[in-house]
Design an enzyme around this catalytic site. Sequence first.
Site, short mmCIF file in Angstrom:
data_model
loop_
_atom_site.label_atom_id
_atom_site.label_comp_id
_atom_site.label_asym_id
_atom_site.label_seq_id
_atom_site.Cartn_x
_atom_site.Cartn_y
_atom_site.Cartn_z
N CYS A 195 65.33 -0.30 40.78
CA CYS A 195 66.49 -0.99 41.39
C CYS A 195 67.29 -1.78 40.37
CB CYS A 195 66.01 -1.90 42.51
SG CYS A 195 65.14 -0.97 43.79
N ASN A 251 68.69 0.62 51.23
CA ASN A 251 68.44 0.33 49.81
C ASN A 251 68.54 1.64 49.02
OD1 ASN A 251 67.15 -0.05 47.33
ND2 ASN A 251 65.66 -1.51 48.14
N HIS A 260 71.76 -6.19 44.05
CA HIS A 260 71.14 -4.94 44.50
C HIS A 260 70.86 -5.10 45.98
CE1 HIS A 260 68.30 -1.90 45.35
NE2 HIS A 260 67.27 -2.73 45.39
N1 COA Z 1 59.18 -0.81 62.36
C1 COA Z 1 58.38 -1.55 63.13
N2 COA Z 1 57.35 -2.28 62.67
C2 COA Z 1 57.16 -2.23 61.34
C3 COA Z 1 57.94 -1.48 60.46
C4 COA Z 1 58.99 -0.73 61.04
N3 COA Z 1 59.83 0.02 60.30
N4 COA Z 1 57.48 -1.64 59.21
C5 COA Z 1 56.43 -2.46 59.28
N5 COA Z 1 56.23 -2.82 60.56
C6 COA Z 1 55.19 -3.69 61.11
C7 COA Z 1 54.00 -3.81 60.22
O1 COA Z 1 53.19 -2.68 60.35
C8 COA Z 1 53.35 -5.06 60.77
O2 COA Z 1 52.63 -4.69 61.90
P1 COA Z 1 51.20 -5.38 62.23
O3 COA Z 1 51.49 -6.84 62.35
O4 COA Z 1 50.81 -4.72 63.49
O5 COA Z 1 50.34 -5.05 61.05
C9 COA Z 1 54.53 -5.88 61.25
O6 COA Z 1 55.67 -4.99 61.26
C10 COA Z 1 54.87 -7.06 60.39
O7 COA Z 1 54.74 -6.70 59.07
P2 COA Z 1 55.11 -7.73 57.98
O8 COA Z 1 54.78 -7.13 56.68
O9 COA Z 1 54.58 -9.08 58.32
O10 COA Z 1 56.68 -7.80 58.15
P3 COA Z 1 57.64 -8.62 57.28
O11 COA Z 1 58.28 -9.66 58.10
O12 COA Z 1 57.08 -9.02 55.96
O13 COA Z 1 58.75 -7.49 56.95
C11 COA Z 1 59.47 -6.03 55.23
C12 COA Z 1 58.40 -6.33 56.28
C13 COA Z 1 59.13 -4.73 54.52
C14 COA Z 1 60.79 -5.88 55.95
C15 COA Z 1 59.51 -7.24 54.25
O14 COA Z 1 58.24 -7.48 53.74
C16 COA Z 1 60.48 -7.04 53.15
O15 COA Z 1 61.67 -7.09 53.36
N6 COA Z 1 59.99 -6.87 51.90
C17 COA Z 1 60.84 -6.58 50.78
C18 COA Z 1 61.20 -5.12 50.80
C19 COA Z 1 62.21 -4.75 49.76
O16 COA Z 1 63.25 -5.34 49.67
N7 COA Z 1 61.90 -3.71 48.99
C20 COA Z 1 62.76 -3.17 48.03
C21 COA Z 1 62.87 -4.04 46.85
S1 COA Z 1 63.82 -3.30 45.64
#
Ligand code: COA
Length: 329
Positions: A112, A286, A256
């Site tokens: 990224c 993304n 980004h």
């Molecule tokens: N739809 C529904 N539920 C989802 C899901 C989706 N697409 N993806 C994950 N979940 C679920 C998980 O399985 C978890 O379920 P569980 O509690 O039963 O285990 C629940 O949502 C919560 O997961 P959690 O990891 O606590 O969510 P979060 O609030 O941290 O959000 C992200 C997850 C991925 C959105 C967040 O961690 C994030 O934005 N991370 C950065 C990602 C990023 O920017 N990456 C690229 C960088 S270049």
Amino acid sequence: MKITKITGIGHYVPENVVTNADMEKIMDTSDEWITTRTGIKERRHVVDETTSDLGVKAAEKALIMARIDPKDIDLIIFSTISSDHYFPGCATQIQDRMGMKNIGAFDLKAACSGFIYGLSVADQFIKSGVHERILLVGAEAQSVAIKFDSEHRDLAVLFGDGAGAVVLQPSDDDTGVLSTHLHSDGSHVEDLWMPAPGSSFRPFISKEIIDDEMHIPYMNGREVFKNASIRFPEVIQEALKHNNLALEDIKLIIPHQANLRISQMVAKRLGVALEKIYSNIHRYGNTTAASIPIAMSEALDEGKFSQGDTIILAAFGSGFTWASAAIKW
Ligand code: COA
């Protein structure tokens, strides 16, 4: 010493729109979850295009704006983590397809942060007088490597395909790239990666790799979020400090497009209005190395910045890598 100016910019995204409702049909997710967690409403997925196909289309637009004939480009840098083949990279493919001379052409793999890393490399070549008309492309067709099912739903909803490109030339005045800053922390390699194929594996490709899904990207979302929320503001502040600028001097910050919640966190930590941080993640998700040039190209089209304005680009991603660039347009 001349500074480096962006004289042309363009972007291209595949036609195929995949909405959150489409995702709901193929995995256990919801528009509500995706929207509140990421800000994404839809993304583009390639159907039969490759990364270099996307790159060529964005590059053609950038060349038209710069009024440069492809034959006059003297270096190609292609930032991507989803090149058409394991080797060679996309850069040589577009050299041939766009009818360019036998110039230097290489891919840059900084995920990224790839576009800003590429901008920094190009900037050194232009400042040193070695090259005068560089084509820098950021392009990804990463939907091809992602698995679209409930088990992989965190990554599946986040990423999209697209391309952006710029032409870089020596500036005739004081407008152009003011600075670039690059960083990395390899202790986080496994927090956002696709382990295979690679030289870590014997044999190179095996049933085990496929059974263990080592060829599918993996993300530790919370660790990415935590680090991105710190590194984005840090590297933006670094750009400001280096150029003796205050946030009030900046017309627009183009990060980004990782996640709207990360941008909200960055706005809060910097103490700026969210409107100062450009976002088009709702449309494209993304797009990794493509996200900054796509966002910059759209922000320019929308009149969010114009000649004489200072903007800051900032990136964070796999590696971890992070980077910023300050540009006087
Ligand atoms: N739809 C529904 N539920 C989802 C899901 C989706 N697409 N993806 C994950 N979940 C679920 C998980 O399985 C978890 O379920 P569980 O509690 O039963 O285990 C629940 O949502 C919560 O997961 P959690 O990891 O606590 O969510 P979060 O609030 O941290 O959000 C992200 C997850 C991925 C959105 C967040 O961690 C994030 O934005 N991370 C950065 C990602 C990023 O920017 N990456 C690229 C960088 S270049």
